[in-house]
Design an enzyme around this catalytic site. Sequence first.
Site, short mmCIF file in Angstrom:
data_model
loop_
_atom_site.label_atom_id
_atom_site.label_comp_id
_atom_site.label_asym_id
_atom_site.label_seq_id
_atom_site.Cartn_x
_atom_site.Cartn_y
_atom_site.Cartn_z
N MET A 35 0.80 -1.23 0.00
CA MET A 35 0.00 0.00 0.00
C MET A 35 0.84 1.28 0.00
SD MET A 35 -2.87 -1.25 -0.31
CE MET A 35 -3.54 -2.89 -0.14
N CYS A 36 2.14 1.16 -0.14
CA CYS A 36 3.00 2.35 -0.20
C CYS A 36 2.95 2.97 -1.59
CB CYS A 36 4.44 1.98 0.13
SG CYS A 36 4.73 1.70 1.86
N HIS A 37 2.97 4.28 -1.61
CA HIS A 37 2.99 5.02 -2.87
C HIS A 37 4.42 5.07 -3.41
CE1 HIS A 37 -0.74 6.45 -1.06
NE2 HIS A 37 -1.14 6.72 -2.29
N MET A 96 7.83 4.71 5.95
CA MET A 96 8.12 3.34 5.52
C MET A 96 9.44 3.25 4.75
SD MET A 96 5.77 1.83 7.03
CE MET A 96 6.36 0.23 6.53
N GLU A 97 9.76 4.29 4.02
CA GLU A 97 11.03 4.31 3.29
C GLU A 97 12.21 4.35 4.27
OE1 GLU A 97 7.92 5.22 0.42
OE2 GLU A 97 8.27 5.88 2.47
N ASP A 140 24.36 -10.21 5.98
CA ASP A 140 24.77 -11.03 4.85
C ASP A 140 26.28 -11.01 4.66
OD1 ASP A 140 24.38 -12.60 2.37
OD2 ASP A 140 25.05 -10.75 1.41
#
EC number: 4.6.1.17
Length: 157
Positions: free
Chosen positions: A75-77, A112-113, A127
């Site tokens: 749902m992120c733009h 969110m970014e 990693d």
Amino acid sequence: MDNLTHFNQQNRAKMVDVSEKAVTTREATATVKIIMAEETLQRIHAGQVKKGDVLAVAQVAGIMAAKKTSELIPMCHLLPLSGVDIHFSDNQIDTLTITATVRVNHQTGVEMEALTACQITALTVYDMCKAMDRGMQITDCHLIEKKGGKSGHFVYK
């Protein structure tokens, strides 16, 4: 009670329409910690990790992740980010702290970014170091601060 904005009239998920919102400068800063063996942190600082410069690679990974957040979180733009900055600090013993700040001039925020940038930066460190330290813990990821937009200024307490 707030209306649920991510549901359509059929009660199914939708991406919120932000076309009527004002374009403003928005900024979000998030953080995450990686707890590792003391030797692992020493080797990162000394440039003695076989896969290369851990912090340089992780920093680029975090920036790339911020730019691809809308591809990962449904749902992120898709946002035209104006800046992504990743910083590292540590306690000189066993904990690396990553801080990501993301900026945009748009109709929706970049929390969110910033959070995605932190997580992918941390996963990249993992990693690159996992061959020598599989017991690393990625922990305490959260938003530190958010500026701009309708909901205003937020500071984590």
